[in-house]
Each structure stands twice: as structure tokens, then as C-alpha cells.
Design an enzyme around this catalytic site. Structure first.
Site, short mmCIF file in Angstrom:
data_model
loop_
_atom_site.label_atom_id
_atom_site.label_comp_id
_atom_site.label_asym_id
_atom_site.label_seq_id
_atom_site.Cartn_x
_atom_site.Cartn_y
_atom_site.Cartn_z
N ARG A 88 0.84 -1.21 0.00
CA ARG A 88 0.00 0.00 0.00
C ARG A 88 0.87 1.26 0.00
O ARG A 88 0.57 2.22 -0.71
CB ARG A 88 -0.93 -0.01 1.21
CG ARG A 88 -1.98 -1.09 1.16
CD ARG A 88 -2.80 -1.14 2.45
NE ARG A 88 -3.59 0.08 2.63
CZ ARG A 88 -4.26 0.37 3.73
NH1 ARG A 88 -4.22 -0.46 4.77
NH2 ARG A 88 -4.97 1.48 3.82
N CYS A 100 -1.47 5.80 9.21
CA CYS A 100 -1.75 4.44 8.70
C CYS A 100 -2.94 4.54 7.76
O CYS A 100 -3.06 5.52 7.02
CB CYS A 100 -1.99 3.47 9.86
SG CYS A 100 -3.40 3.93 10.91
#
Length: 276
Positions: free
Chosen positions: A176, A233
Site C-alpha cells: 500500500r 496508517c
């Protein structure tokens, strides 16, 4: 008195036997989260649900609520600002650090994460119930005092990028971070913030769900714990694992609450997509 951020199962059992702490089940996961779990509840534990105790006015997931809302939820659990609070989850140390950070962000110093969660508790001989405890009939007065030095918003992250005032540590997985896979939440761009360093939360949690608090994990990621730090995050959960680990090494980090759920959903925030 401030409590160390991480508490062992043996220490937690001692507090439990003396009825000297309030225990909260902060278990939470999502489709891309951990799958292994232990069953049951630490006796006298109540649920602390980050999808309930949140800012209901925000379109972003489980954002920190204001002082009034947080105080109402925690007071309804029968907890006062002077109580010692132990938060745990059944995945080891996945979402409990988020609950820990929420209490710290509201000025509650006597709060700790049970290292290894429910599995460590059971392995230490701790008792287990089939159901969580019921909330008390009467709420307790709880006073929350927001601590801005523990929270980062989009503007402060932009400032950190532009001025270098803070390092940025991203807890998402490498795929990611480097935009090799689509984001799990629809409508979001892939990549990372300019200048951010990659420190996957899974590298901090051991096979038994316990925290590896060695400072060299930050060093290896190119992060200097003597300098100010913002953690981020996907939605502000695993960023708190990094914040807790930084605090175990003497650094109070700021958590970007909106994290990539906010940053990646906008078209006016700078991103880097090196491998896209």
C-alpha cells in the site's frame, strides 16, 4: 501517577486479583486485518468499541470524539479519570493501542495495553468469561482534557511535509505504501505522503502478538526517535501501535487521526507513487 504504556499479563493479573484496575475489551478488525483470535473475555471487562466511541459528525472512520462525547461514553462504563485502565484485544496488540491512545489524548495517564492481549492473559493462567461485563446502572463522572500534542490533523501533516518539523512514519504494509495494490477502502488514491518513512506495524508485533519495542526498528526505517514524530496508517488504528512503541522509547508521537482515509480520498493532498 503515569502508568507504563505496556503491561505484562502477570502484572495485569496482579492488578486484577486486587481489583485495582478497570479492564476494557478494545478488539476491532476489518477485512484486511488480522484473522487469528482468542475466544472469551477477561472477567469484569466491558467493551470499548472504537466504531461507537467516535466523532459521529465526521465522515471518516472512528475519528476521536470531542471531550464531552468521550467523557459521556467512558463515564457510562463506570470509569473515572483516576482509575487505572487496562485495554486489551483478542488479536494480541492490534486495536488496543488505539484505545490506549484515545485515553492518553484525553489526558488519562493511568492507562496501559495488555501485551499479547487475551492469548497472553490465558497463557498466564488468567480466568476467562463467555460474555463481557454489563455496564453499571449509574454512570460515573469522567473529566476529559484534550492533549493537542498527541494529535495531528491534515494541516499539521502538510506543515510537517513543507517545513520538516516532524518525521512521518507510515504503518501500512509496503504494497500500500508503494501503491502496488489498490487501497482497501474504495475511492482512495494509492501511495504515501512526501518524505514519509515506511514502518509496517506487523514488524513491531511478534508472532505471539506482543510488542517488540526495540528502537532499532525506527532506526532501520530511517526515523530518529530524538526528533518529533507523526504516525499515520490507513484509518488511525495501527498508527497507534507506532505511537505506543515510540512512547516505550521515550518519545510522545502525534497520531494523524484521519490518516490515509482522509489523505488518500482528497485530490489536493500531495502523494508519492514510486511503483505505481
Amino acid at each position: 501517577m503515569t502508568l507504563r504504556p505496556l503491561i505484562s499479563a502477570a502484572e495485569a493479573l496482579d492488578l486484577f486479583s486486587k481489583n485495582a484496575a478497570r479492564f476494557l475489551d478494545a478488539s476491532w478488525t476489518f477485512a484486511a486485518g488480522p484473522s487469528a483470535l482468542a475466544d472469551g473475555f477477561i472477567p469484569r471487562s466491558q467493551r470499548f468499541d472504537i466504531d461507537t466511541i467516535k466523532d459521529e459528525t465526521s465522515p471518516l472512520p472512528h475519528m476521536l470524539p470531542d471531550e464531552r462525547v468521550f467523557a459521556a461514553h467512558v463515564g457510562a462504563l463506570g470509569i473515572s479519570a483516576s482509575d487505572t485502565v487496562i485495554v486489551w484485544d483478542r488479536y494480541g496488540n492490534f486495536s488496543a493501542p488505539r484505545a490506549w491512545w484515545m485515553f492518553k489524548a484525553m489526558g488519562h495517564n493511568r492507562v496501559a495495553v495488555l501485551d499479547g492481549g487475551l492469548t497472553a492473559w490465558m497463557e498466564a493462567g488468567g480466568p476467562v468469561d463467555d460474555h463481557p461485563a454489563l455496564p453499571p446502572e449509574r454512570a460515573t463522572f469522567y473529566e476529559a482534557r484534550l492533549q493537542p500534542d498527541r494529535i495531528a490533523d491534515r494541516a499539521s501533516v502538510l506543515d510537517a511535509i513543507q517545513t520538516g518539523s516532524h518525521q512521518i512514519a507510515d504503518a501500512r504494509g509496503a504494497a500500500r505504501f508503494y501503491a502496488r495494490v489498490p487501497e482497501p477502502r474504495p475511492g482512495m488514491r494509492g501511495g504515501h505522503m512526501p518524505g514519509a518513512r515506511h514502518l509496517h506495524y506487523a514488524g513491531i508485533i511478534g508472532d505471539r502478538g506482543q510488542i517488540n519495542a526495540q528502537a532499532n526498528l525506527f532506526d532501520d526505517a530511517g526515523l530518529d526517535l530524538s526528533e518529533p514524530l507523526i504516525t499515520t496508517c490507513g484509518s488511525g488504528v495501527t498508527a497507534c501501535i507506532l505511537a505506543l512503541t515510540a512512547e516505550l522509547n521515550g518519545r510522545v508521537a502525534r497520531v494523524y487521526d484521519g490518516s490515509w482515509s482522509e489523505w488518500g480520498a482528497r485530490d489536493d493532498t500531495p502523494i508519492v507513487t514510486p511503483d505505481a
